[in-house]
Enzyme design. Structure first.
Site, PDB file in Angstrom:
ATOM      1  N   LYS A 136       0.832  -1.207   0.000  1.00  0.00           N
ATOM      2  CA  LYS A 136       0.000   0.000   0.000  1.00  0.00           C
ATOM      3  C   LYS A 136       0.866   1.256   0.000  1.00  0.00           C
ATOM      4  CE  LYS A 136      -3.684  -2.502   2.316  1.00  0.00           C
ATOM      5  NZ  LYS A 136      -4.272  -2.910   3.617  1.00  0.00           N
ATOM      6  N   GLN A 180      -4.971  -1.746   9.723  1.00  0.00           N
ATOM      7  CA  GLN A 180      -4.701  -3.042   9.104  1.00  0.00           C
ATOM      8  C   GLN A 180      -5.244  -4.169   9.971  1.00  0.00           C
ATOM      9  OE1 GLN A 180      -3.217  -3.641   5.999  1.00  0.00           O
ATOM     10  NE2 GLN A 180      -3.937  -5.700   6.434  1.00  0.00           N
ATOM     11  N   ASP A 203     -11.503   2.186   4.046  1.00  0.00           N
ATOM     12  CA  ASP A 203     -11.661   0.729   4.011  1.00  0.00           C
ATOM     13  C   ASP A 203     -13.131   0.335   3.961  1.00  0.00           C
ATOM     14  OD1 ASP A 203      -9.743  -1.169   3.648  1.00  0.00           O
ATOM     15  OD2 ASP A 203      -9.098  -1.262   5.729  1.00  0.00           O
TER      16      ASP A 203
END
Length: 390
Positions: A136, A180, A203
Site C-alpha cells: 500500500k 490493518q 476501508d
C-alpha cells in the site's frame, strides 16, 4: 343464592391460582435456566436468541496427505480441445487503474496544490499484514499520494491505537485512515474501527458505510476495497452478474459480507458459505462464480467446481516454505516472499481449478493488487469530496 354460589366459586378459583402460581413460576424459571442461560457471555446479551450465537469462524484445514484429484474425464464436444482458461491478470489491471489515479492526483496538485493522504495503522508483526502495508505504501508513492504509517508492538494498549487514530482523524492532510486487520485478540476491533472518522473510512468498515451498502437505494461513502476489487475484476472480464449464481466462501466483515452485499446490488443470486455449512462443495458445484475468502490454503479443490465457472481467489495465506501442507504445485511459488521463508497460497488449489474454470485469479497477482488500487481510489474520492474537486 346465585350470588352466594358465584362468591364461593370465585374464592375457590382464587385459592387454586394462588397455589399454582409458585409452581408455574418455578417451571418457567427452570425452563429459562435450562434453555436460555449459557456460560458464554455473548449468548446472555439481550436479544441473543434472535441474533444467534457468536461462534468462531474456524474452517477445517485440508489434510496434508490429501492427494491431488485425478483430472476430470473429458466430455464429448464438437470442438477438438477444451478452451484454455483465462488467467485474470490483477497486476496489469491494477497498473491501469493506478495510471488513471496518478493522472487525477497530478491534476489536483496542479489546480489546487493538494494531494491525497493515506494513513495506515499497523499493530503486531504478522508477515502477511506487513506485506500488505508495504504494498500500500509503495502504491501510494507510485501515484503521487502522501502516505503515513503508525506501527505498534503486538502487546500495545488499546488507548494508544485509539489516540493515533484520533490524531489522523484531525489531520487535514490525511484523507484516508486504514487500520490493518486482523488486530491482536486483546484489542477491541469494533471499537477501534468505529473510531475512524466516517469521512476518512476508506476501508469502508464503518457501520454507516456497511449499513448503506446493505440498504437498497442508499449509497455508502466508501465500498470495502476487497469487495470492490472482486466485482471490478468480474466486470472487466465482461461477466454479466445479473441472475448469476455466486458462491461466496467466508462471511467475514472484511471480505465475505461486503462482497455478498455488493453482488446483490448487481442482482446476482448469492449463496454465502461458512465454516458451519454442511457439504459446501455441493453448493459451489452449482455456482457460476466462486469467490473464496475463507483464509484456508487449498480449501477449494477441483471437486468443488463445475466446468466453466469463474473462480476469484481472495485468499492470501502465508505458508512456511518447509510446510507439508502444500497439496499442489501452484503459481504461489513465484512469490518473492518465498525468499523470506514463506510463500502466499490461495484458498483454491490452483492446478486443479485450472482444469475446470473458464477464468481464474492467481495468488499472488490476482485480487490483491486490485484491492490496493481500490484503496487508492477511495482515498482520492475522499480528498475530492473534502476539497469539492471535480
Amino acid at each position: 343464592m346465585r350470588a352466594a354460589l358465584a362468591a364461593t366459586l370465585k374464592k375457590a378459583f382464587s385459592a387454586a391460582e394462588t397455589a399454582l402460581r409458585p409452581c408455574v413460576a418455578s417451571k418457567c424459571l427452570d425452563f429459562h435456566l435450562h434453555h436460555c442461560q449459557s456460560s458464554d457471555p455473548a449468548e446472555q446479551r439481550p436479544g441473543s436468541s434472535i441474533l444467534g450465537r457468536d461462534l468462531p469462524e474456524i474452517w477445517a484445514t485440508p489434510s496434508a496427505a490429501s492427494p491431488l484429484l485425478p483430472p476430470p474425464e473429458p466430455q464429448s464436444s464438437c470442438v477438438d480441445e477444451e478452451p484454455t482458461p483465462v488467467i485474470i491478470d490483477g497486476k496489469s489491471i491494477a497498473e491501469e487503474i493506478r495510471l488513471g489515479l496518478s493522472q487525477e492526483v497530478l491534476r489536483m496538485k496542479a489546480m489546487i496544490n493538494k494531494v491525497p493522504g493515506l494513513a495506515v495503522v499497523l499493530v503486531g508483526q504478522r508477515r502477511d499484514s506487513q506485506a500488505y502495508v508495504r504494498n500500500k505504501t509503495k502504491a501510494c508513492e507510485e501515484v503521487g499520494m502522501r502516505s503515513l504509517m503508525a506501527e505498534f508492538p503486538e502487546d500495545c494498549g488499546e488507548e494508544d491505537v485509539l489516540n493515533v487514530v484520533s490524531d489522523f482523524n484531525r489531520d487535514p492532510s490525511v484523507h484516508g485512515v486504514l487500520v490493518q486487520l486482523p488486530l491482536p485478540k486483546h484489542l477491541d476491533e469494533e471499537r477501534i474501527l468505529g473510531a475512524v472518522s466516517l469521512e476518512k473510512d476508506v476501508d469502508g468498515f464503518h457501520p454507516l458505510n456497511m449499513g448503506n451498502l446493505a440498504l437498497s437505494g442508499r449509497e455508502p461513502l466508501f465500498i470495502p476495497c476487497a469487495a470492490k476489487a472482486c466485482v471490478e475484476l468480474l466486470l472487466r472480464l465482461g461477466v454479466d452478474l445479473k441472475s448469476k449464481h455466486v458462491a461466496v466462501i467466508g462471511r467475514s466483515n472484511v471480505v465475505g459480507l461486503p462482497t455478498s452485499l455488493l453482488l446483490q446490488r448487481h442482482h446476482a443470486t448469492v449463496s454465502v458459505l461458512h465454516a458451519f455449512t454442511n457439504n459446501p462443495q455441493d453448493v459451489t458445484r452449482e455456482a457460476d462464480i466462486v469467490i473464496s475468502a475463507a483464509g484456508v490454503p487449498n480449501l477449494v479443490r477441483g471437486n468443488w467446481l463445475k466446468r466453466g465457472s469463474v473462480v476469484i481467489d481472495v485468499g492470501t495465506n502465508p505458508v512456511e516454505v518447509s510446510s507439508s501442507l502444500r497439496c499442489c504445485k501452484t503459481y504461489s511459488w513465484t512469490d518473492p516472499n518465498s525468499e523470506q521463508g514463506y510463500y502466499l497460497q490461495g484458498d483454491v488449489c490452483y492446478e486443479e481449478a485450472l482444469q475446470l474454470a473458464s477464468a481464474i485469479t492467481p495468488v499472488p497477482g490476482g485480487v490483491g493488487p486490485v484491492t490496493v488500487a481500490m484503496l487508492l481510489a477511495n482515498t482520492l474520492d475522499s480528498a475530492k469530496r473534502l476539497y469539492s474537486f471535480t
